[in-house]
Design a protein around this motif. Structure first.
Motif, mmCIF file in Angstrom:
data_model
loop_
_atom_site.group_PDB
_atom_site.id
_atom_site.type_symbol
_atom_site.label_atom_id
_atom_site.label_comp_id
_atom_site.label_asym_id
_atom_site.label_seq_id
_atom_site.Cartn_x
_atom_site.Cartn_y
_atom_site.Cartn_z
ATOM 1 N N THR A 324 6.132 -32.292 -17.735
ATOM 2 C CA THR A 324 6.998 -31.285 -17.117
ATOM 3 C C THR A 324 7.420 -30.304 -18.188
ATOM 4 O OG1 THR A 324 8.974 -32.642 -17.463
ATOM 5 C CG2 THR A 324 7.896 -32.819 -15.311
ATOM 6 N N LEU A 325 7.560 -29.053 -17.805
ATOM 7 C CA LEU A 325 7.947 -28.020 -18.760
ATOM 8 C C LEU A 325 9.422 -28.144 -19.125
ATOM 9 C CD1 LEU A 325 6.077 -24.935 -17.258
ATOM 10 C CD2 LEU A 325 5.388 -26.357 -19.196
ATOM 11 N N ASP A 355 -4.560 -28.800 -25.268
ATOM 12 C CA ASP A 355 -3.304 -28.064 -25.080
ATOM 13 C C ASP A 355 -3.077 -27.053 -26.200
ATOM 14 O OD1 ASP A 355 -2.801 -29.486 -22.793
ATOM 15 O OD2 ASP A 355 -1.230 -30.761 -23.639
ATOM 16 N N LYS A 380 3.941 -21.007 -17.950
ATOM 17 C CA LYS A 380 3.470 -21.225 -16.571
ATOM 18 C C LYS A 380 1.943 -21.206 -16.527
ATOM 19 C CE LYS A 380 7.579 -19.280 -14.326
ATOM 20 N NZ LYS A 380 8.126 -18.130 -13.559
ATOM 21 N N TYR A 383 0.560 -24.395 -18.201
ATOM 22 C CA TYR A 383 0.705 -25.587 -17.367
ATOM 23 C C TYR A 383 -0.445 -25.707 -16.359
ATOM 24 C CZ TYR A 383 3.238 -29.246 -14.857
ATOM 25 O OH TYR A 383 3.611 -30.432 -14.280
#
Length: 517
Positions: A324-325, A355, A380, A383
């Protein structure tokens, strides 16, 4: 007279409390102003663009990538000595490709790393070999590497610190410095024991699975799934040193791999937290009496050698945690502090490198890393872009681990045997699944296909030679168990990201082509 004295004392106490409160509030304001002034001064004097907390695989690789793009990077690491770990000792082929994309492929050289060509799987006296496919469109050498994690980390640190715009410092980060929900920097104790601060427009937390900063940044809680127990057998060599030897034992699995020309990593898993004591010799006795008899004869001597020679036994927790961010601005979380899955398929570093490659490319186009709106948009995008690799590895790692656990449940045991048979079958089945294991084909939809085929094949075994009410019931339970493994990942990773072929194709086109061997 006594009441008057009491009243005077109360007024004096109240005055003291008020004075103390005013003093400390004023001090805090002064301190905040001073920190802000220091931050402004650092930026004016050409301070870092990025602070990275942690100089493990992720922190060092990210520092190098950002510095190559011209950023000033300050890395703060708690302990600069060579790490002693029993995780992160395998780099899959997909990970090696990503290393090459980052310009870090030479960090696997000079550390006595060993070639990895696939998997040797053992169950109930039977053995099968599943190799990484060589006839795919994978644009790199289709082999992985086994190695000592600490040696690899030190090479990455050396590579990062070789750049003039990377400052690698030993220190323990205590906390993040925040202002109105915006992270401005960190407070840390340096190697001299002095409490000090560092400021930058962007802070990256990459301090591993035991991160003490994660709790303040998101609501993720890591779930402990099992306990990995391991040691090294020295001065020995496996018959097939290029294979990860995975034994489907009870209660879970055991494995051996050649992490140097003379060292073999021996590892097994226990599910209960009521572990035998290492210090009084109970663990060594347990391994010899309960685990070693399940190890194939040709591997058993090597498996026992480390114990007989008094090798140091390490215990670490296997954890899983969805990504989760961060809910705060000015900070990014990466690595095991951000996302974890069961380590059985040895692919965590591959997800981390993916990543880093994605994030460094997204940040490269930004002139000002302090622009919170642009950083928010970058995160965003990050992700979503990471999903083909991360969702494939997360789902595969957690699902494969659940299948490996021994059970008295007939349906689960048939699924366990079905997985072994599937990897033994050869052809498209084996090559397709091994391409997923090796990160050579990060496509969640392909993984779902293989999982469904294994499930249906296992159901066919359950219904054989003809269906009965009990066999049909077991088949329905097996299908339900398969869905139970898959559905949580569909929810956690996102149905559209898991099922979209376009996302996987875009990832492959952007991050897995035109590599130079």
């Amino acid at each position: 007279m006594d009441m008057a004295l009491v009243e005077v004392c109360l007024w004096m106490l109240l005055a003291f409390v008020l004075s103390w409160t005013i003093f400390h509030v004023t001090n805090r304001k002064k301190k905040a102003t001073k920190l802000a002034d220091v931050a402004t001064e650092e930026r004016r004097e050409g301070g870092p663009d990025v602070i990275i907390v942690g100089a493990g695989v992720g922190g060092s690789a990210l520092a190098y990538a950002l510095a190559k793009d011209g950023r000033q990077v300050h890395v703060i690491e708690r302990d600069m000595r060579e790490p002693v770990r029993m995780m992160g000792e395998c780099m899959q082929p997909g990970g090696r490709l990503l290393l090459s994309k980052l310009g870090l492929e030479d960090c696997l050289e000079g550390i006595d790393a060993q070639k990895s060509t696939g998997l040797a799987l053992f169950k109930d006296g039977k053995e099968t070999v599943a190799s990484f496919p060589v006839d795919t469109n994978f644009p790199y050498e289709p082999y992985g590497r086994f190695f000592h994690n600490g040696r690899f980390v030190q090479r990455l640190r050396q590579k990062a610190s070789s750049l003039p715009n990377v400052w690698l410092e030993e220190g323990t980060v205590r906390s993040l410095i925040e202002e109105k929900g915006m992270v401005k920097g960190v407070t840390y104790k340096n190697s001299s024991g002095e409490e000090t601060t560092a400021f930058a427009p962007l802070t990256v937390v990459c301090d591993g699975c035991h991160s003490n900063l994660r709790r303040s940044l998101n609501d993720n809680n890591a779930e402990i799934t099992a306990y990995e127990i391991g040691y090294i057998s020295r001065n020995c060599r496996l018959e097939n040193p290029d294979k990860l030897h995975l034994i489907m034992a009870k209660p879970s699995f055991a494995l051996l791999c050649q992490i140097s020309s003379t060292d073999v990593r021996c590892n097994f898993e226990l599910l209960s937290n009521n572990l035998p004591s290492v210090s009084n010799g109970e663990m060594a006795s347990f391994v010899k009496n309960a685990i070693a008899p399940q190890i194939p004869l040709k591997l058993r001597k090597t498996f026992l050698k480390g114990l007989d020679e008094g090798a140091h036994i390490k215990i670490t927790q296997a954890k899983r945690m969805p990504a989760t961010l961060s809910r705060k601005k000015g900070v990014i979380v990466l690595g095991d502090a951000f996302n974890m899955r069961h380590p059985v398929i040895a692919s965590g570093m591959m997800v981390l490198l993916s990543d880093i490659l994605i994030l460094s490319r997204l940040l490269k186009s930004l002139g000002n890393l302090g622009d919170e709106n642009k950083i928010s948009e970058v995160m965003k995008s990050f992700y979503v872009l990471r999903k083909p690799m991360s969702a494939t590895v997360n789902t595969l790692g957690n699902s494969f681990w659940q299948v490996l656990i021994a059970s008295t449940d007939e349906a689960k045991e048939v699924m366990r045997q079905g997985c072994f048979d599937y990897l033994s079958s050869g052809g498209f089945r084996t090559s397709g699944l091994m391409a997923l294991f090796g990160g050579m084909n990060p496509r969640p939809l392909s993984l779902i296909y293989h999982l469904l085929v294994i499930t249906l094949s296992s159901i066919g075994q359950l219904l054989s030679p003809f269906p009965t009410p009990l066999r049909i019931w077991h088949s329905l339970r097996l299908f339900g168990w398969s869905l139970k493994m898959l559905v949580p990942h569909l929810k956690a990773e996102g149905v559209s990201q898991m099922l979209s072929p376009a996302n996987a194709a875009a990832y492959r086109k952007s991050y897995m082509v035109a590599a130079v061997v």
